[in-house]
Each structure stands twice: as structure tokens, then as C-alpha cells.
Design a protein around this motif. Structure first.
Motif, PDB file in Angstrom:
ATOM      1  N   TRP A 151      10.421  -3.225   5.999  1.00  0.00           N
ATOM      2  CA  TRP A 151       9.667  -3.306   4.727  1.00  0.00           C
ATOM      3  C   TRP A 151       9.769  -1.983   3.970  1.00  0.00           C
ATOM      4  O   TRP A 151      10.051  -1.959   2.763  1.00  0.00           O
ATOM      5  N   ALA A 152       9.519  -0.868   4.659  1.00  0.00           N
ATOM      6  CA  ALA A 152       9.525   0.437   4.000  1.00  0.00           C
ATOM      7  C   ALA A 152      10.910   0.768   3.444  1.00  0.00           C
ATOM      8  O   ALA A 152      11.031   1.332   2.343  1.00  0.00           O
ATOM      9  N   TYR A 153      11.956   0.409   4.193  1.00  0.00           N
ATOM     10  CA  TYR A 153      13.324   0.676   3.723  1.00  0.00           C
ATOM     11  C   TYR A 153      13.613  -0.111   2.448  1.00  0.00           C
ATOM     12  O   TYR A 153      14.157   0.434   1.477  1.00  0.00           O
ATOM     13  N   ALA A 154      13.252  -1.386   2.462  1.00  0.00           N
ATOM     14  CA  ALA A 154      13.473  -2.219   1.273  1.00  0.00           C
ATOM     15  C   ALA A 154      12.681  -1.684   0.080  1.00  0.00           C
ATOM     16  O   ALA A 154      13.195  -1.591  -1.039  1.00  0.00           O
ATOM     17  N   ARG A 155      11.425  -1.308   0.323  1.00  0.00           N
ATOM     18  CA  ARG A 155      10.599  -0.807  -0.775  1.00  0.00           C
ATOM     19  C   ARG A 155      11.125   0.533  -1.297  1.00  0.00           C
ATOM     20  O   ARG A 155      11.099   0.793  -2.496  1.00  0.00           O
ATOM     21  N   HIS A 156      11.615   1.380  -0.409  1.00  0.00           N
ATOM     22  CA  HIS A 156      12.133   2.692  -0.823  1.00  0.00           C
ATOM     23  C   HIS A 156      13.295   2.532  -1.800  1.00  0.00           C
ATOM     24  O   HIS A 156      13.396   3.285  -2.785  1.00  0.00           O
ATOM     25  N   PHE A 157      14.169   1.572  -1.524  1.00  0.00           N
ATOM     26  CA  PHE A 157      15.355   1.395  -2.351  1.00  0.00           C
ATOM     27  C   PHE A 157      15.186   0.306  -3.407  1.00  0.00           C
ATOM     28  O   PHE A 157      16.169  -0.128  -4.017  1.00  0.00           O
ATOM     29  N   GLY A 158      13.948  -0.139  -3.616  1.00  0.00           N
ATOM     30  CA  GLY A 158      13.713  -1.156  -4.640  1.00  0.00           C
ATOM     31  C   GLY A 158      14.327  -2.493  -4.291  1.00  0.00           C
ATOM     32  O   GLY A 158      14.694  -3.272  -5.182  1.00  0.00           O
ATOM     33  N   GLY A 159      14.457  -2.754  -2.988  1.00  0.00           N
ATOM     34  CA  GLY A 159      15.090  -3.994  -2.538  1.00  0.00           C
ATOM     35  C   GLY A 159      14.086  -5.081  -2.232  1.00  0.00           C
ATOM     36  O   GLY A 159      12.938  -5.064  -2.693  1.00  0.00           O
ATOM     37  N   GLN A 160      14.509  -6.033  -1.411  1.00  0.00           N
ATOM     38  CA  GLN A 160      13.674  -7.193  -1.066  1.00  0.00           C
ATOM     39  C   GLN A 160      13.546  -7.318   0.449  1.00  0.00           C
ATOM     40  O   GLN A 160      14.462  -6.961   1.195  1.00  0.00           O
ATOM     41  N   PHE A 161      12.406  -7.843   0.847  1.00  0.00           N
ATOM     42  CA  PHE A 161      12.055  -7.976   2.261  1.00  0.00           C
ATOM     43  C   PHE A 161      11.747  -9.441   2.528  1.00  0.00           C
ATOM     44  O   PHE A 161      10.940 -10.056   1.826  1.00  0.00           O
ATOM     45  N   VAL A 162      12.393 -10.003   3.556  1.00  0.00           N
ATOM     46  CA  VAL A 162      12.333 -11.446   3.835  1.00  0.00           C
ATOM     47  C   VAL A 162      11.635 -11.678   5.177  1.00  0.00           C
ATOM     48  O   VAL A 162      11.911 -10.979   6.159  1.00  0.00           O
ATOM     49  N   LEU A 163      10.776 -12.677   5.223  1.00  0.00           N
ATOM     50  CA  LEU A 163      10.163 -13.124   6.483  1.00  0.00           C
ATOM     51  C   LEU A 163      10.815 -14.423   6.908  1.00  0.00           C
ATOM     52  O   LEU A 163      10.786 -15.424   6.180  1.00  0.00           O
ATOM     53  N   ARG A 164      11.422 -14.397   8.100  1.00  0.00           N
ATOM     54  CA  ARG A 164      12.084 -15.577   8.648  1.00  0.00           C
ATOM     55  C   ARG A 164      11.457 -15.899  10.001  1.00  0.00           C
ATOM     56  O   ARG A 164      11.241 -14.987  10.818  1.00  0.00           O
ATOM     57  N   ILE A 165      11.156 -17.144  10.242  1.00  0.00           N
ATOM     58  CA  ILE A 165      10.573 -17.572  11.513  1.00  0.00           C
ATOM     59  C   ILE A 165      11.662 -18.223  12.347  1.00  0.00           C
ATOM     60  O   ILE A 165      12.195 -19.276  11.985  1.00  0.00           O
ATOM     61  N   GLU A 166      12.010 -17.586  13.474  1.00  0.00           N
ATOM     62  CA  GLU A 166      13.097 -18.085  14.314  1.00  0.00           C
ATOM     63  C   GLU A 166      12.521 -19.007  15.392  1.00  0.00           C
ATOM     64  O   GLU A 166      12.217 -18.587  16.503  1.00  0.00           O
ATOM     65  N   ASP A 167      12.395 -20.274  15.018  1.00  0.00           N
ATOM     66  CA  ASP A 167      11.656 -21.243  15.827  1.00  0.00           C
ATOM     67  C   ASP A 167      12.545 -22.262  16.520  1.00  0.00           C
ATOM     68  O   ASP A 167      12.121 -23.395  16.778  1.00  0.00           O
ATOM     69  N   THR A 168      13.782 -21.867  16.855  1.00  0.00           N
ATOM     70  CA  THR A 168      14.671 -22.825  17.526  1.00  0.00           C
ATOM     71  C   THR A 168      14.331 -23.007  19.000  1.00  0.00           C
ATOM     72  O   THR A 168      14.851 -23.926  19.638  1.00  0.00           O
ATOM     73  N   ASP A 169      13.478 -22.141  19.557  1.00  0.00           N
ATOM     74  CA  ASP A 169      12.969 -22.360  20.918  1.00  0.00           C
ATOM     75  C   ASP A 169      11.807 -23.346  20.800  1.00  0.00           C
ATOM     76  O   ASP A 169      10.628 -22.986  20.845  1.00  0.00           O
TER      77      ASP A 169
END
Length: 466
Positions: free
Chosen positions: A32-50
Motif C-alpha cells: 500500500w505504502a509503495y503504491a501511494r508513494h508513487f501515486g499508483g494503485q493498490f489491489v485487494l485480491r482474495i485467493e480462495d481456490t482452497d
């Protein structure tokens, strides 16, 4: 690393098989901090294949943890199980292009294969018996067996990447075998899904824990097989518990939301987590805004971080002192409600302002403030030491004076001074027994300020019990 790929897109991809633990929370924070520092985007993905172990409760807890920490995401939550058609499309393309193949080995065959390899002193792994090669005759397809689908990993050469944390890493392809990318039930596996997801979502930087280093060669090879652009990879070292062993869901770790329940502030947790594997000079305490402004991906450490509960309490106590009193009143009201105590916010706000400097958590603050709402039990030692026969007449006098005054800090202070003068005492000789009887403890802030927040009748009743 101070130059970023443009546009920067990072992600956090927890598995909903339990709570969001501290290691994943730190990864989320850095991403999150890296994306915010560079004005980028942060994605939440739920890896629910189990499927067998995933649950909606875990999803809810993960999202609650992210929200509590203030790690706002620009896209998501995106669920892998809702993307099965996309994975199937990519798998079919790989099968057609000869980059994947069906394997009909039974679990028993695979175990026998590994047993033979161990007996010969060889590295265990899939021996490629169903891997198609020019001129090779494959075994007959057994009836009634649902195959897995394997990725046709390059048999030779090296996989090399410049890790954002660890520096250059090289692993030879002979060290890894043909990865299963689809299970017999048709559900794709982690290492395949994550590549397709990162490709489709245009993820530029993948930050994750050390445990994924060994997955990275497979993933890089799959990216290259698909003709997809490679993200940058960075692998953080583990977090050790105070016993020196790895914190994990299965060993000693508690959920992020558990720290909320224990009375920690999100600002403090964010500050403390960020120091586990990253630094900005000697700075220990800094705001969310400062973290974002400084976090350019440099100064990430290669060695494991040590979880230190005492250090976290110290950081939290700093934020307790700095916290808005109205905010603290809201938080401590929740803690008191768990004990069956229901208090009004204006009263709690004044109490929080008086006692917050003495507390490391809102639970500790609730411990202090409970004396205003519930009976107290002074220790026998405090009663014997401070509520002596010499001082009891002064306590009676003080209670009588309290009955006739306006209940303000100034009037209380005057009544105490007059009582001290009347009975020839020093301030500690009266203040200590008053604290013991009214507060249940002998160390408090200024006694007049503490008493002023009590209901006057409660104070007089407790003094008359001497």
C-alpha cells in the motif's frame, strides 16, 4: 530501488483460510505504502481456490483488518473463484500450444515414484512420464482417472530475477519440476492463478513473504510462457516471535483485529509494523503521511524482524498521549461496554484526557476508568499503610466538607487543604488514603482532578467506609 515502473500497481492477495496475520498485514502495508508513494494503485485480491478451507468469515475478518489499519484499496476485493472461466481459457490455450499437458498419475504412482527416488538418493519430484516430447511414446490413458494438468517447465537453464529486497537470485530449472496447474476437480492451483491474475490486473510490483521465493521460478516461467510482462518481485524476511521462532497462523500469532480488541490504536500498529523490515534513519515514530512520503522501496532489510510486544506497547502509549480525547472516549466506551459499563461520552472524554498519559492501551484506560462506575476494593496492604487511626478523623472531616461544596476541582482542592490544616497533616498523609478508598489504588493523577470526575455521593460514601 527508488525508480518505479509506471504506472505502479501493487496488490495484497491473502488466502481466506484464517485471520489476517501480522506477516500478511506487513506485506499489505508495504504494498500500500509503495503504491501511494508513487501515486499508483493498490489491489485487494482474495485467493480462495482452497475451497475446503476458505470461509466467508475469514474474508470478512481480512477486510475488517484492512479497514482498521486504514489500508484503502483502489480495486477489489477480487475473488479467484469468480475467475474460473478466465483460468480455463488460459489453460486451454497452453494445452493447444504445447505449454501444458495432462498427467494421469495416481497418488499411489506418485508416492511410489518418490520412494524410488529417495531409495536412489535422488531429489524427489515428478519424473515427467506424461510429459510429451518428440518421439516419446506416452503410457495408455487409464480409464476412469481424472487427470491433473501440468505446466511444461523448461528442462534447462536458469531463472534469475533481481529481488527488490534480497538482490539477485538464481535458481536452475533442474531444481523444479512440472508444476500442477489444474487439480483433478478442475480447480486451478495457486502458482498458476497468481500469474494470470497479476497479468490481467497489470500488477507492476509483487511484494510478499520469504516463503514464496521458491514459487517465483515457476511463476516467472509461466509468465514467459504466456508472453506476459514480468512484475518486479520483492520477498520480505519472516517475522520472529519473542521466542525466536516464526510467527504464523499455526504458531503463536494472533489476528490483526485481535490487537484492536486488546486496545491498540491503528496508527500505532501501522507505525510499528512498518519498522519490522524497513527503516528511515533512526526515526521510530512517524505519521502515516510521513511513511508514504518516505517509502520508495529502499532501506528494506534482508534479515528477519523480531516482534517485540514491549516495543509495540511503547509505540502505542505514544499514540495514546497524542490521541484526540473524543476519539479515545469512543474507543474506551466500547471497552467498558464489554464489562457491562455504559458511560456517557462527555464524561468519558474528560476522564480519557486525565488518564491517557498513564496507559499503553485503551484496555488499560478502561481499567482505570472502571473505578468511576463500579465499586473498588483497596488492597489490605494499602488500607493498613494509609488508612490509619490517625488519619480517619481527617477523612470524616473531608467527607463533611465535600457535602457542602460545589463539586469542582478548585473547591475540592480547597477542602483538602483546609482539612490538612485542621488536622495537622501533610498532603500525602491525606491524599494517599483518599486515593485508596475512592480509587482502589494509591497512585493516580492529582487527587483533586481525579475526584472532580466522580459523582460526589460516591466519593463521600467511599470515604465514610473508612
Amino acid at each position: 530501488m527508488s525508480q518505479a515502473i509506471t504506472p505502479v500497481r501493487t496488490r495484497i492477495a491473502p488466502s481466506p483460510t484464517g485471520f489476517l496475520h501480522l506477516g500478511t498485514a506487513r506485506t499489505a502495508l508495504f504494498s500500500w505504502a509503495y503504491a501511494r508513494h508513487f501515486g499508483g494503485q493498490f489491489v485487494l485480491r482474495i485467493e480462495d481456490t482452497d475451497v475446503a478451507r476458505s470461509s466467508q468469515d475469514s474474508v470478512d475478518q481480512i477486510i475488517a483488518s484492512m479497514n482498521w489499519l486504514g489500508l484503502t484499496y483502489d480495486e477489489g476485493p477480487i475473488y479467484q473463484m469468480q475467475r474460473l472461466d478466465r483460468y480455463k481459457q488460459v489453460v486451454e490455450q497452453m494445452l493447444e500450444e504445447g505449454k501444458a499437458y495432462r498427467c494421469y498419475c495416481s497418488p499411489e504412482e506418485l508416492e511410489a515414484m518418490r520412494e524410488g527416488q529417495r531409495a536412489r538418493g535422488e531429489k524427489t519430484g515428478y519424473d515427467g512420464r506424461w510429459r510429451p516430447e518428440p518421439g516419446k511414446v506416452l503410457p495408455p490413458v487409464p480409464s476412469g482417472v481424472e487427470p491433473v494438468i501440468r505446466f511444461k517447465n523448461p528442462p534447462e537453464g536458469d531463472v534469475t530475477w533481481d529481488d527488490l529486497v534480497k538482490g539477485p537470485i538464481t535458481i536452475n530449472n533442474r531444481e523444479i519440476d512440472d508444476l500442477i496447474i489444474v487439480r483433478p476437480d478442475g480447480v486451478p492451483t495457486y502458482n498458476f492463478c497468481v500469474v494470470v491474475d497479476d497479468w490481467d490486473m497489470k500488477i507492476s510490483h509483487v511484494f510478499r513473504g520469504d516463503e514464496h521465493v521458491n514459487n517465483t521460478p515457476w511463476q516467472i516461467n509461466i509468465f514467459q510462457a504466456l508472453g506476459a510482462p514480468l512484475p518486479k518481485f520483492g520477498h520480505f524476511p519472516i517475522i520472529l516471535g519473542d521466542d525466536g521462532l516464526k510467527l504464523s497462523k499455526r504458531r503463536g500469532a494472533v489476528s490483526v483485529t485481535n490487537y484492536e480488541e486488546l486496545g491498540y490504536l491503528p496508527e500505532a500498529m501501522l507505525n510499528y509494523l512498518s519498522r519490522l523490515g524497513w527503516s528511515h534513519g533512526d526515526d521510530e515514530l512517524y505519521s502515516r503521511e510521513q511513511l508514504v512520503s518516505w517509502f520508495d522501496g529502499t532501506h528494506l532489510t534482508k534479515s528477519p524482524a523480531q516482534w517485540d510486544p514491549a516495543k509495540l506497547a511503547w509505540v502505542n502509549s505514544h499514540y495514546m498521549k497524542q490521541a484526540d480525547d473524543a476519539q479515545l472516549a469512543q474507543l474506551v466506551r466500547v471497552q467498558l461496554a464489554k464489562r457491562g459499563i455504559h458511560a456517557e461520552l462527555p464524561t468519558l472524554q474528560a476522564m480519557a484526557a486525565l488518564f491517557k498519559d498513564r496507559c499503553a492501551t485503551t484496555v488499560a484506560l478502561a481499567d482505570w476508568l472502571a473505578m468511576y462506575f463500579e465499586p473498588v476494593t483497596p488492597s489490605e496492604q494499602d488500607l493498613a499503610t494509609h488508612v490509619t487511626e490517625v488519619v480517619k478523623p481527617a477523612l470524616i472531616t473531608l467527607a463533611e466538607k465535600f457535602a457542602d461544596i460545589e463539586w469542582t476541582k478548585a473547591a475540592i482542592a480547597t477542602a483538602i487543604k483546609e482539612t490538612i490544616a485542621t488536622h495537622g497533616l501533610k498532603m500525602p498523609q491525606l491524599a494517599m488514603p483518599v486515593r485508596a478508598l475512592v480509587c482502589g489504588r494509591v497512585q493516580t493523577p492529582s487527587v483533586d482532578a481525579v475526584l472532580a470526575l466522580f459523582d460526589k455521593e460516591i466519593v463521600m460514601k467511599r470515604l465514610r467506609n473508612a
